[in-house]
Design a protein around this motif. Structure first.
Motif, PDB file in Angstrom:
ATOM      1  N   ASN A 138      14.990  28.315   9.727  1.00  0.00           N
ATOM      2  CA  ASN A 138      13.800  27.477  10.353  1.00  0.00           C
ATOM      3  C   ASN A 138      14.450  27.079  12.133  1.00  0.00           C
ATOM      4  O   ASN A 138      14.212  26.180  12.333  1.00  0.00           O
ATOM      5  N   GLN A 139      14.802  28.271  12.721  1.00  0.00           N
ATOM      6  CA  GLN A 139      15.032  27.855  14.220  1.00  0.00           C
ATOM      7  C   GLN A 139      15.939  26.835  14.222  1.00  0.00           C
ATOM      8  O   GLN A 139      16.039  26.485  15.586  1.00  0.00           O
ATOM      9  N   GLY A 140      16.987  26.578  13.323  1.00  0.00           N
ATOM     10  CA  GLY A 140      17.745  25.613  13.388  1.00  0.00           C
ATOM     11  C   GLY A 140      17.177  24.247  13.526  1.00  0.00           C
ATOM     12  O   GLY A 140      17.887  23.129  13.714  1.00  0.00           O
ATOM     13  N   HIS A 141      15.760  24.150  13.177  1.00  0.00           N
ATOM     14  CA  HIS A 141      15.192  22.989  13.256  1.00  0.00           C
ATOM     15  C   HIS A 141      15.342  22.333  11.610  1.00  0.00           C
ATOM     16  O   HIS A 141      14.345  22.115  10.966  1.00  0.00           O
ATOM     17  N   VAL A 142      16.544  21.839  11.371  1.00  0.00           N
ATOM     18  CA  VAL A 142      16.765  21.490  10.168  1.00  0.00           C
ATOM     19  C   VAL A 142      17.959  20.148  10.146  1.00  0.00           C
ATOM     20  O   VAL A 142      18.788  20.409  10.941  1.00  0.00           O
ATOM     21  N   CYS A 143      17.714  18.996   9.618  1.00  0.00           N
ATOM     22  CA  CYS A 143      18.552  18.007   9.826  1.00  0.00           C
ATOM     23  C   CYS A 143      19.608  18.030   9.384  1.00  0.00           C
ATOM     24  O   CYS A 143      20.741  17.627   9.747  1.00  0.00           O
ATOM     25  N   CYS A 144      20.078  19.054   8.304  1.00  0.00           N
ATOM     26  CA  CYS A 144      21.207  19.417   7.772  1.00  0.00           C
ATOM     27  C   CYS A 144      21.896  20.460   8.038  1.00  0.00           C
ATOM     28  O   CYS A 144      22.863  21.185   7.569  1.00  0.00           O
ATOM     29  N   ALA A 145      21.325  21.142   9.175  1.00  0.00           N
ATOM     30  CA  ALA A 145      21.908  22.644   9.763  1.00  0.00           C
ATOM     31  C   ALA A 145      23.344  22.506   9.867  1.00  0.00           C
ATOM     32  O   ALA A 145      23.657  21.514  10.442  1.00  0.00           O
ATOM     33  N   GLY A 146      23.882  23.589   9.580  1.00  0.00           N
ATOM     34  CA  GLY A 146      25.263  23.741   9.855  1.00  0.00           C
ATOM     35  C   GLY A 146      25.691  23.778  11.376  1.00  0.00           C
ATOM     36  O   GLY A 146      25.833  25.176  11.693  1.00  0.00           O
ATOM     37  N   SER A 147      25.604  23.141  12.266  1.00  0.00           N
ATOM     38  CA  SER A 147      25.392  23.053  13.609  1.00  0.00           C
ATOM     39  C   SER A 147      26.863  23.046  14.461  1.00  0.00           C
ATOM     40  O   SER A 147      27.071  23.618  15.585  1.00  0.00           O
ATOM     41  N   ARG A 148      27.822  22.555  13.433  1.00  0.00           N
ATOM     42  CA  ARG A 148      29.261  22.521  14.030  1.00  0.00           C
ATOM     43  C   ARG A 148      30.050  23.897  13.133  1.00  0.00           C
ATOM     44  O   ARG A 148      30.457  23.222  11.835  1.00  0.00           O
ATOM     45  N   LEU A 149      30.364  25.001  13.562  1.00  0.00           N
ATOM     46  CA  LEU A 149      31.175  25.891  12.622  1.00  0.00           C
ATOM     47  C   LEU A 149      32.530  25.313  13.031  1.00  0.00           C
ATOM     48  O   LEU A 149      33.125  25.268  14.165  1.00  0.00           O
ATOM     49  N   LEU A 150      33.481  24.964  12.006  1.00  0.00           N
ATOM     50  CA  LEU A 150      34.880  24.886  12.229  1.00  0.00           C
ATOM     51  C   LEU A 150      35.443  25.908  11.410  1.00  0.00           C
ATOM     52  O   LEU A 150      35.368  26.051  10.251  1.00  0.00           O
ATOM     53  N   VAL A 151      36.124  26.916  12.199  1.00  0.00           N
ATOM     54  CA  VAL A 151      36.889  27.915  11.590  1.00  0.00           C
ATOM     55  C   VAL A 151      38.072  28.065  11.862  1.00  0.00           C
ATOM     56  O   VAL A 151      38.763  27.405  12.764  1.00  0.00           O
ATOM     57  N   ILE A 162      10.068  28.103  18.572  1.00  0.00           N
ATOM     58  CA  ILE A 162      10.607  26.860  18.629  1.00  0.00           C
ATOM     59  C   ILE A 162       9.140  26.014  18.439  1.00  0.00           C
ATOM     60  O   ILE A 162       8.109  26.357  19.214  1.00  0.00           O
ATOM     61  N   ASN A 163       9.068  24.840  17.875  1.00  0.00           N
ATOM     62  CA  ASN A 163       7.901  24.200  17.383  1.00  0.00           C
ATOM     63  C   ASN A 163       7.304  23.702  18.633  1.00  0.00           C
ATOM     64  O   ASN A 163       6.021  23.530  18.751  1.00  0.00           O
ATOM     65  N   SER A 164       7.761  23.321  19.764  1.00  0.00           N
ATOM     66  CA  SER A 164       7.094  22.693  20.936  1.00  0.00           C
ATOM     67  C   SER A 164       7.516  22.791  22.014  1.00  0.00           C
ATOM     68  O   SER A 164       8.861  23.121  22.314  1.00  0.00           O
ATOM     69  N   ALA A 165       6.822  22.964  23.201  1.00  0.00           N
ATOM     70  CA  ALA A 165       7.515  23.005  24.459  1.00  0.00           C
ATOM     71  C   ALA A 165       8.486  22.034  24.853  1.00  0.00           C
ATOM     72  O   ALA A 165       9.676  21.907  25.558  1.00  0.00           O
ATOM     73  N   GLU A 166       8.297  20.824  24.164  1.00  0.00           N
ATOM     74  CA  GLU A 166       9.174  19.555  24.340  1.00  0.00           C
ATOM     75  C   GLU A 166      10.369  19.898  23.976  1.00  0.00           C
ATOM     76  O   GLU A 166      11.487  19.506  24.237  1.00  0.00           O
ATOM     77  N   GLN A 167      10.416  20.324  22.361  1.00  0.00           N
ATOM     78  CA  GLN A 167      11.720  20.816  21.666  1.00  0.00           C
ATOM     79  C   GLN A 167      12.634  21.935  22.544  1.00  0.00           C
ATOM     80  O   GLN A 167      13.766  22.005  22.587  1.00  0.00           O
ATOM     81  N   LEU A 168      11.569  22.836  23.053  1.00  0.00           N
ATOM     82  CA  LEU A 168      12.518  23.857  23.541  1.00  0.00           C
ATOM     83  C   LEU A 168      13.222  23.251  25.009  1.00  0.00           C
ATOM     84  O   LEU A 168      14.107  23.744  25.239  1.00  0.00           O
ATOM     85  N   ALA A 169      12.582  22.684  25.553  1.00  0.00           N
ATOM     86  CA  ALA A 169      13.190  21.851  26.836  1.00  0.00           C
ATOM     87  C   ALA A 169      14.341  21.080  26.611  1.00  0.00           C
ATOM     88  O   ALA A 169      15.363  21.176  27.140  1.00  0.00           O
TER      89      ALA A 169
END
Lengths: 286, 483, 313
Positions: B285-298, B332-339
């Motif tokens: 979902n283009q990372g538009h996910v509140c629970c996205a795994g946005s920090r990879l700890l490896v 990306i859902n909107s110009a605002e989000q893209l910015a």
């Protein structure tokens, strides 16, 4: 000639210790007839801050204990309270001006409430947890976990009211900073002595005495407090302000509960309000 | 003979949807004009204007709340649970019947790949209604009693427009409440199609009201004195404003807010599946996910190997036309989000993290951002702390399980977390120690109607889904326990 | 012939076990989800035409029946050379795959057409025979003209953890193959777990197999997408480590064009275009070919065809 009493100095209960307020302040606590009972410590925002630090430090260890062990400790508080019931009955009669029979009934109820909550430690997970049958090859289990450090404004009932708001929090693994009833603070400190001698680790319950209006806002806005129980806040505007301040870090809030019958069986809500639900997924495969 | 296997375009037909030039508000079972200034919703993949949508004024919101109250008092709260259930089952079935139409419309309005709207969003939406339909006549066994709250005001985000609607409306209706729901201003169309579905299902007027608009409309719902329950999914910032707005009232509130989830990969992880989990965790979902795994700890000992595999995998992601059945990452859902995504990515570079983006050709029109990974990120970097809400992954390393837990929990958020290891006892230990509402072990971004979802700390409070999800919509007695 | 990089690994049973059990584990659900995800790719028009011709070129047209006769094998070989007699642009298959006693017949029919002869050897399909018999079986097939040998591993030895024994068996068969290419069949339906498939893959690659192959076709399940995914990941990782390419052959149960295309998508996205070649990927199949031909005709004529229009050989 009669013997001169040795009077007790009522201090705060923070991190398992009984310090005076760092502010050096105290306030007069009278009995029901307006005679001096004692000077109680008047806690400051810095005492509140220290209490939060103590509660946070205690949280990992306390929440990490087995439910069985927390049950044993809370049951132990009931045992020690039972052993000191005369002292509590006397204190209640003095501060509230109630009959011996009434004082006895409050102490009975407070002890019984501790026992009741003690039994919940290893059952609440079974009652509010869930195995979830998801549509796929996954093991999926939801379990309750304590929210963390909870600030509490205790209601007027100096013993039963206090026990009724603190016990449900600690039994599930939360740690507590409680502002005792402003009018009747002394029993809270004596209860602190009971807790301090009941295998309850220091910092799990921290008792502040003093002005709710002065201390509570610091706890409501404190970013390292996870929840706030406004049960004893009697001023509706103050309660609303405290709830609004709690939004800064999205504290779990329990709104004031005027008219609560403290002798009635409490139900689960005082526990569940400060529990999080954690859901764990794992694939099922060979 | 060339070995290059070029996938020819495989577009899903757009003919199945009929987008009207303009849309009104859905109040009391009818579509009506809005009192505010109409706004346009665009296809983020092309910037084409799709339709003009009414903005609900305060008066419109009031009309919607009154309609909901009437429906609550006269019809819905009096109806037996078994009858309410039948309406919800009907809705579930119509969603299945019109599934392709909903999926295409969702992809057009939101920018998400048809593969996701078709295979994830819409099926889970139908399942959600089906699941909660079954609760409607069994509430007394739920542990939360069976007394509804009244009128629920619900405000939902743009990342899963229809799915978030389902998460809100299905349990609310099952418990006997009526609703006023506001979809996000950039993605109103599937909610309006859902309104049509309510009509098709002969749902009594006023039980579901859909009002479109932006922040002002949302505020009007939240602060309306006759709303008994507020449910919000969106940013932590707005969530805090809502918590302040309802302070001192009797409104019951649940909030599903932001996250900065740690996805923790140990050296004994099933690596190929972990790489899939990382990709799914942040690029779904283009990372538009509140629970996205946005920090990879490896774990340091496998960091290089994981990065090699991850980059190789990212290079195969197909970014482009959301309606192409082979698209993995949409617009990306909107110009605002893209910015916002661009800004935080530039900050990441400026702070010294190393940026790598998948080599992919981006369309010239529309809002696009290539799947991107930052390595050499430390906890102090803004890209390790702030929710980017886009296809941007921050990679940090750790040496021991304790360090992984410390870093994972070192955030004001607490929505979700991932753990990858083949050692069973370590999974359970990590799951115990992570302060997050959902822990995915050896998997990521899995959702199910039966499974409660929601956060710790600043990720909000309350749970959606499962038996737990009922609590938000039932009156639990604070002084006498639950029924 | 075995890979020198792994001399330490194959020094003893315990070192080999340590290595194989040290490979990253496979999560069954995640692996199957990935395979299913790739299976949703939509391959249309030009891409489909490309995939169909490629799939035809990758078919090891197979007959492995007790009732096989020389006549049957001759017919099969003819079909392999000219799958669609009505369309000269239709490519030939990669090979025919037969029992060793049919190799000479197949060889004779195929001549220098370029279509290879593959023979299943080593007491196919069970592999339950003495080692010298398996080697003799292999040599016979090679002498009769087989270009490729499809051997089976000793699943009993593998499952009881005697990895070195399996390794040495493969290495010896490889030696017996001479110039013929060796495909190593795991019978993944008997290995049961994906972890075992990954270990078997590395074992076979280290022992010098040119190809790793899923199944004999005699055990269910035969080839599946997730099993093939594991094997593709293995050959990809093996090349990364050694620089050497190994081929993959799913066999059994692949009957439709739709299935075949899913496999090709998987090859494309897991291993990349280097493997999109009959030298590195094969389908062990019999009925698949006719479905490919039927779909191929649909692509060129624009109308659906029927089984009556394709030869049954």
């Amino acid at each position: 000639m009669s013997r001169i009493d040795v009077r007790k100095t009522y201090k705060l209960y923070i991190g398992g210790q009984f310090p005076r307020s760092e502010s050096g302040r105290s306030y007069v606590v009278n009995d029901a007839k307006g005679r001096l009972l004692a000077n109680a410590a008047q806690a400051s925002r810095k005492d509140a801050r220290d209490a939060v630090v103590a509660a946070r430090a205690a949280f990992g260890g306390w929440s990490g204990r087995t439910a069985y062990n927390r049950a044993q400790v809370v049951y132990r508080i009931a045992e020690v309270l039972e052993g000191r019931r005369d002292q509590f009955e006397a204190e209640l009669r003095a501060s509230e001006g109630i009959t011996p029979a009434k004082a006895r009934s409050y102490v009975d109820a407070a002890i019984d409430r501790l026992v009741w909550y003690a039994g919940w430690a290893d059952k609440i997970t079974q009652v509010v947890g869930n195995a979830n049958p998801v549509a796929g090859p996954y093991f999926n289990l939801s379990t309750p976990e304590p929210s963390g450090v909870i600030a509490v404004v205790a209601p007027r009932g100096p013993l039963l009211g206090l026990v009724s708001v603190v016990a449900p929090l600690i039994i599930t693994g939360n740690t507590v900073v409680v502002i005792a009833s402003e009018q009747h603070p002394l029993t809270a400190i004596t209860l602190g002595e009971v807790m301090a001698t009941s295998d309850l680790p220091g910092g799990v319950v921290n008792v502040l005495t003093g002005s709710v209006a002065e201390i509570a806002p610091w706890l409501a806005s404190h970013m390292d407090v996870n929840g706030i129980d406004l049960t004893g806040v009697e001023d509706a505007q103050l309660a609303a302000d405290l709830e609004a301040a709690s939004a800064d870090n999205l504290k779990r809030v329990r709104r004031p509960a005027p008219g609560t019958d403290w002798l009635a069986e409490p139900g689960l809500d005082r526990m569940t309000r400060f529990l999080e639900t954690k859901t764990v997924w794992h694939p099922i495969g060979v | 003979m060339s070995n290059v296997f070029e996938y020819a375009p495989a577009p899903e037909s757009r003919a199945i949807v009929d987008i009207k030039p303009s849309y009104g508000l859905f109040i009391d079972g009818e579509f009506v004009d809005g009192g505010g200034t109409a706004f346009k919703t665009v296809n983020p993949a092309t910037e084409e204007v799709l339709a003009e949508v009414a903005e609900a004024s305060d008066a419109d919101v009031d009309a919607a709340v009154r309609a909901a109250r009437r429906a609550y008092t006269r019809v819905w709260s009096r109806m037996s649970g078994a009858e309410r259930a039948k309406y919800l089952y009907r809705i579930a079935r119509i969603i299945q019947e019109r599934g392709r139409e909903l999926a295409v419309l969702e992809s057009i309005d939101n920018g998400k790949p048809i593969k996701e709207s078709r295979d994830v969003d819409v099926p889970i939406v139908a399942a959600h209604f089906f699941y909660y339909a079954g609760w409607a006549d069994k509430l007394k066994y739920s542990g939360y009693g069976d007394t509804p709250l009244g009128v629920a005001g619900q405000v939902i985000p743009w990342n899963f427009p229809l799915l978030m609607l389902a998460w809100k409306i299905a349990p609310a209706l099952a418990c006997g409440n009526t609703v006023v729901l506001k979809p996000a201003e950039t993605t109103p169309l599937t909610a309006l199609l859902f309104a049509e579905i309510c009509q098709q299902a002969d749902l009594p007027p006023g039980v579901v009201n859909i009002v479109t608009g932006a922040g002002d409309t949302g505020r009007a719902i939240v602060s309306h004195p006759d709303v008994d329950k507020v449910a919000f999914t969106g940013s932590t910032e707005v969530g805090k404003a809502i918590a302040r707005a309802v302070a001192g009232t009797d409104k019951k509130v649940t909030l599903e807010l932001g996250g900065k989830a740690a996805n923790i990969v140990f050296d004994d992880a099933p690596l190929d599946q972990a790489v899939e989990g990382i990709v799914n965790g942040i690029f779904f979902n283009q990372g538009h996910v509140c629970c996205a795994g946005s920090r990879l700890l490896v774990q340091e000992s496998v960091a290089d190997e994981v990065m090699t595999r991850l980059k190789r995998r990212m290079a195969t992601l197909r970014v482009g036309d959301p309606l192409d059945k082979n698209t993995d990452v949409g617009a990306i859902n909107s110009a605002e989000q893209l910015a916002k995504i661009r800004e935080l990515s530039e900050i990441g570079e400026a702070e010294g993290a190393e940026r790598w983006s998948a080599p992919c050709e981006l369309p010239s029109n529309g809002y696009w951002f290539a799947p991107t990974v930052f390595t050499g990120v430390s906890q102090a970097h803004r890209i390790a702390r702030e929710e980017i809400f886009g296809p941007v992954l921050s990679v940090l390393t750790f040496r021991t399980p304790s360090e992984a837990v410390e870093k994972a929990n070192n955030t004001p958020f607490g929505l979700s977390a991932g753990v990858w290891t083949d050692k069973g006892s370590r999974i359970l230990s990590m799951a115990n120690r992570l302060r997050a509402g959902v822990v995915w072990a050896n998997t990521f971004n899995k959702f199910d109607p039966t499974s409660p979802f929601g956060g710790y700390k600043e990720s909000g409070y309350g749970r959606e889904g499962g038996r737990h999800g009922l609590e938000a919509y039932l009156k639990t007695d604070e002084n006498g326990g639950t029924a | 012939m075995t890979h020198q990089m792994f001399d330490d690994v194959v020094r003893s049973d315990s070192s080999l076990r340590r290595f194989l059990h040290g490979l990253p584990g496979v999560d069954q659900v995640g692996c199957e989800a990935r395979a299913a995800g790739l299976g949703t790719r939509s391959i249309k028009t030009t891409a489909k035409a490309f995939a169909i011709d490629l799939a035809i070129r990758m078919v090891d047209l197979t007959t492995l029946e007790g009732q096989d006769t020389h006549g049957k094998v001759r017919a099969l070989a003819s079909k392999a050379m000219r799958p669609d007699p009505a369309d000269p642009t239709c490519p030939a298959t990669a090979a025919v795959c037969v029992y060793p006693d049919m190799v000479a017949t197949a060889r004779q029919t195929l001549g220098d057409s370029g279509v290879h002869v593959a023979a299943v050897a080593t007491a196919f399909p069970s592999g339950r025979a003495a080692m010298d018999i398996k080697l003799a079986d292999t040599r016979d097939a090679v002498e009769a003209g087989a270009d490729e040998i499809d051997m089976v591993i000793d699943r009993g030895a593998f499952l009881s953890g005697r990895y070195l024994e399996v390794f040495e068996e493969i290495a010896q068969v490889r030696e017996a193959c001479g110039d013929a290419h060796l495909k190593v069949i795991f019978e993944t339906g008997e290995l049961q777990t994906y972890d075992n498939v990954r270990r078997a893959s590395w074992l076979a690659m280290m022992a010098g197999g040119h190809f790793i192959k899923t199944s004999t076709g005699k055990v269910q399940p035969a080839a599946t997408l997730p099993v093939t995914l594991i094997m593709l990941e293995a050959v990809r990782d093996f090349r990364e480590q050694t620089g050497q390419m190994v081929g993959v052959k799913p066999a059994g149960g692949i009957k439709t064009t739709k299935d075949a295309i899913k496999y090709l998508v998987m090859v494309n996205e897991i291993c990349g275009e280097d493997w999109l070649d009959p030298d590195w990927f094969r389908f062990g199949a019999s009925t698949l070919l006719n479905d490919l031909l039927m779909q191929r005709t649909k692509m060129t004529t624009g109308r659906y065809s029927g089984p009556d229009y394709f030869t049954l050989d």
